[in-house]
Design an enzyme around this catalytic site. Sequence first.
Site, short mmCIF file in Angstrom:
data_model
loop_
_atom_site.label_atom_id
_atom_site.label_comp_id
_atom_site.label_asym_id
_atom_site.label_seq_id
_atom_site.Cartn_x
_atom_site.Cartn_y
_atom_site.Cartn_z
N PHE A 236 -0.10 10.12 -7.59
CA PHE A 236 -0.03 8.71 -7.26
C PHE A 236 -0.73 7.93 -8.36
CE2 PHE A 236 -0.35 10.86 -3.00
CZ PHE A 236 1.01 10.96 -2.86
N SER B 163 0.84 -1.20 0.00
CA SER B 163 0.00 0.00 0.00
C SER B 163 0.88 1.26 0.00
CB SER B 163 -0.91 -0.02 1.22
OG SER B 163 -1.51 1.22 1.39
N TRP C 198 2.45 1.69 -3.35
CA TRP C 198 1.45 2.10 -4.35
C TRP C 198 1.38 3.63 -4.43
CZ3 TRP C 198 -2.91 5.17 -3.82
CH2 TRP C 198 -3.78 5.20 -4.92
N HIS C 199 1.61 4.28 -3.28
CA HIS C 199 1.49 5.74 -3.25
C HIS C 199 2.58 6.46 -4.03
CE1 HIS C 199 -1.47 5.00 -0.11
NE2 HIS C 199 -1.90 6.22 -0.35
N GLY C 200 3.70 5.80 -4.24
CA GLY C 200 4.74 6.47 -4.99
C GLY C 200 5.97 5.61 -5.15
#
Lengths: 380, 468
Positions: free
Chosen positions: B468, B316, B319-321
Site C-alpha cells: 500500500f 481511505s 488509499w489502500h490500493g
Amino acid sequence: MKYFDRFKSIFAILSFALIVAFPYYATIFKFDENLVGAEEKVELSFKNIDDYIMQNFPGRTLIVNTKNRFLYETFDISPNSSITKVKDNLFAIETLNYYYHGLYNISDAEVRALVRKLEKFNDYCKKNDKKLLIITTPTKPRYYNGPMPIVDYIISNNQDDSYDTDGLRSYDVFRDELKKTDIYFFDTIEAIDNNKNKYLKGNIPLFYKGAHHWSNYKARLVSFELHDYMRDVMGLKIPHMDAVASKSDVAMPPDSDLFDVLNLGIKSHDDYYTVTDKMLKYESDNLNYIIRGGSFMTGLVLIPITAGYNDTVLMSNKLVFYNNYNNQEEFETYDELEDRIGLLDKIKNADVFIFEVHEINVYNATFGFLDYILEHMEEI
Amino acid sequence: MVFSSPVFLFLFLPLCIITYFIVSIFKNQKANNICLLIFSIMFYAYGSFDFLPILLISIVINYYLSQTYSRLRIKKKKKLYFIISIVFNVLLLFVYKYLNLFSGLLLGVEHATKIRLPIGISFYTFQVISYHIDVYRKTVKRSDSAIDFSLFTMLFPQLIAGPIVRYSDIVDRLKKRTTNLDNISSGLIRFMVGFSKKILFANALGNIADIAFGNLDKFVLGFALSVFCIICYTIQIYLDFSAYSDMAIGIGMIFGFEFPENFNQPFSSRSLTEFWKRWHITLSSFFSDYVYKPLGGSRKGLFRTCINLIIVFALSGFWHGANFNYLIWGLYNGLFLVIERVITTKTKFRFDKPILLIYANIVWIIGMILFRFDNFNTFLLYINGLFSAPKLNYNTRWLLQEIFNPYFYACFIISILYLTPFFDKIYCTFLKTRFGTVVIYVVVILTFVYGIMEMLTNGFNPFIYFRF
C-alpha cells in the site's frame, strides 16, 4: 529497583547483541554442515542478496536442525511440508494423496492405450528375438495399517465427486490389462501379497518408518523372486544371489531417506540392518539389457545381473548408467542420449528390455521412453 | 529492506546502532541526524534503488515549496504555493499508484501504463502532505534544516509502512533527543516482540489464507473452511501490520524517537466507529484532521456528517490500493459508520454493550473479504465456496495439513490472544515484580530466537502493508 532496572536493560541489550552476533561466532566455530536436500546455491548478485545470505548464512545447519527438531519432538509433526508424520511413520504426501485421493490416476482408456503401446513394442521384440519385461513396484501407504490420517479422513468425507473413479487405481487397471497380454510381467505387489509372512513380518520391515523407499533387505528378497521369474518364465540365465542382513547403527540409503530430509541432526530411531550381497552361482547368457525405471528399481538388484556387457543401459529417473556401469550421467531427453551414447544403437543391440513401473507412476510409465522407441521404430 | 530479513537484522541494524552511538559521543545533533539520514537512504536504496531518485526529488521539491510559501506574506501567493505543494504530492501519488488503473479503464488493459509502485509512497506522501497543511495552518513551525526535513520524510523505521508520523510528533526529537539504557532496551524488546509476532504468528495464519485463496479454482472450501480462512486472513493483517508498527516504534525508541501508536486493541471494539479509532490510528487521524474536519466534520448536521463519512472512507479505502475492491471496502466501512451515526443520533441506543463486540468483529471480518479479493473471479469463487458444500481433493491436503497440526493450533490460539488485552495485562502484571520482569524478558528473547530460526528457514518475509 534502580540497579535492577539497569540490570534488565543490560540483559536485554546484551542478549540482543549476542543473538545478532550469531553469524560471526558461527563462522569462527564452524557450525555448518551440509543440509540434506538443500536448495541449489544461488550466485551472489545485486538482485538476490537476500537469497544468497539466507542460503549461506553461517550456522544455518545448526539453526535448521534445532528448529526442525523442536517441531518434530515438541509438536510431533514433520517440519517438511512435503512429508507427513502419521504416528511414527513418515510419508511423502504425494503417496498419501495417491493412495487415498486418486492423485495421478488416469482414465481406464488411457491405461488401456498404454498397454496397447506396450503390446506393440512387445510384438516388435518377439519379431526381433528380444524380450520385454514389465515390473511393477509398490508404494508405502499400501502397507500402512494404522487409522487414516485426519487430513485424509476429512478429504475423503468431503470428496469432490469429479475426482472419484470407480474405486480402482490406475495400477489395478494396468495390472489387469497386462495380465490379459503375453507380455512378461512381474508384479512385486502381488508377490508380497502372496507371501505376507516373508515380506511383511519379521524384524526388518518392508518399509522403514522413516523411509519412502522399500527397505534394502526386503527389496532384495523380492528381487530374488523376480530373478526366479526371469530364469523360470523368461528362460534367462542370470546369476543366483543371496543377501545377509546384519544389525547396524547406521541406515543404508534409502532406509531412512525421508527422515534424513527432515534435517533433525539426529539418527532415526528405527532398527537398521546392513545388507551384504552374496553371489551363489554365476550364470549368464551374455545379453544386453535396456532398463528404464525410477528410484524403486534401485532395490531390485538389477545391476549385478546385467553388468558385464557394454551395450547395457540403465536409466533411473534422470540418471543414465552405461559403458558397463562405468559411466553415470544426468540426462534430460532421449534425443540428448542418442547424441551422447548412441541410444538407438543400444536399443537395436539390446536383448532384454525391462521397464519398472512404480504403482504411483502409471500415468508416466517408462518416463516417455516407450513413446521414444515407438517413434523411432524404423531406425531400430 | 524488510525488518524481518537477515540483511536488516544481522547487518544493517547492528551497524546502524553502533555507528549512531559512536557518532553520539560527539554530542552533535546534526551529526546524529546525518548519520540516521545516510542509513535511511541506504535502507530505501536496498531493494528499491530505482525509486530512490523519486523520493529524493520529492523531498527537494517539498522542502523548497514549504520554504517558499511559509516565507511569503501575500496571502494569495502563499495559498497558491501551498496548493501547488498539495497538488504535487497528490499528483505524485496518483501517477505512481493510480495511473495504471485509470489508464486501463480509459484506454483498455493492453494500452494501460505499467508503472511500478514505489515502495512506501502512500506513507511518505501523506506525511509530507500533513507537514504542508500543518505549516500552512501555522500549527507547526516550518523546518529550516534540509537535513531535519529529509530525515522526517525518510526516517527508516517508519518510511515504508508507517506509522504515518506528523512533523509535530517528532520535531522536538529532531532538534534535541537523548537516549539511555532504558530507551534502548525497551526499544529492543518492542522490536523483538514485533518481529516474533510477524514471523511466527502473522506468517502462520497468512500461510493458511494464501494457500486457501490462491487455489480456489482447485477445490470448494465450503462454509466452515471459508469462514476459518477469512478469519485467519483478518488476524494476519492485524498481526502483520501491528508487528511492523511495533518494530518501527521499537527502533524509533532506540534512537530516541517516540512514534505514535498505530493500534489499540481494535478487536475489543463494540462498533465499527470505535474500531476505526483503534485501527491504523495514524491514518484515521490523518483523514479525520485533513479531510473530515475541513469538510465540516459533524458540525453541519446529520446528513452532511454522513456524506463526509462516506467521502473519507471512500478515500481511505482507495488509499489502500489502486483497485475497486478497496474503494468498495472503504464504502462498506463508511456505510456502517453512517448507520451507527444515524442510530446513535436518532435513538437512545449506544454501542457500548459487550455483546456488540461480536457485531463489530463480524462486520470487520466480512469487510476483509472485500479487502482480500482484488480479482472479481476469485471473489466469486470464494463466495461460491462460502455457500456450497465442501468439495475437497488432494489439492486441499496442503491446506488441511497446515491447519490440522498442533503447531498451528498453538499459533492460532496465541494469535487470538493477541487480539485481546491478554498479553498487555500479562505484561503489566509481570513487570510489577523483578521475577516477573525477568520471565517476560526471557520469554521475549527466546521467542525472538525462535523467530529468527523461522525466518532463516522459511525465506523472504514481506509485510502486507508494503504494497500500500
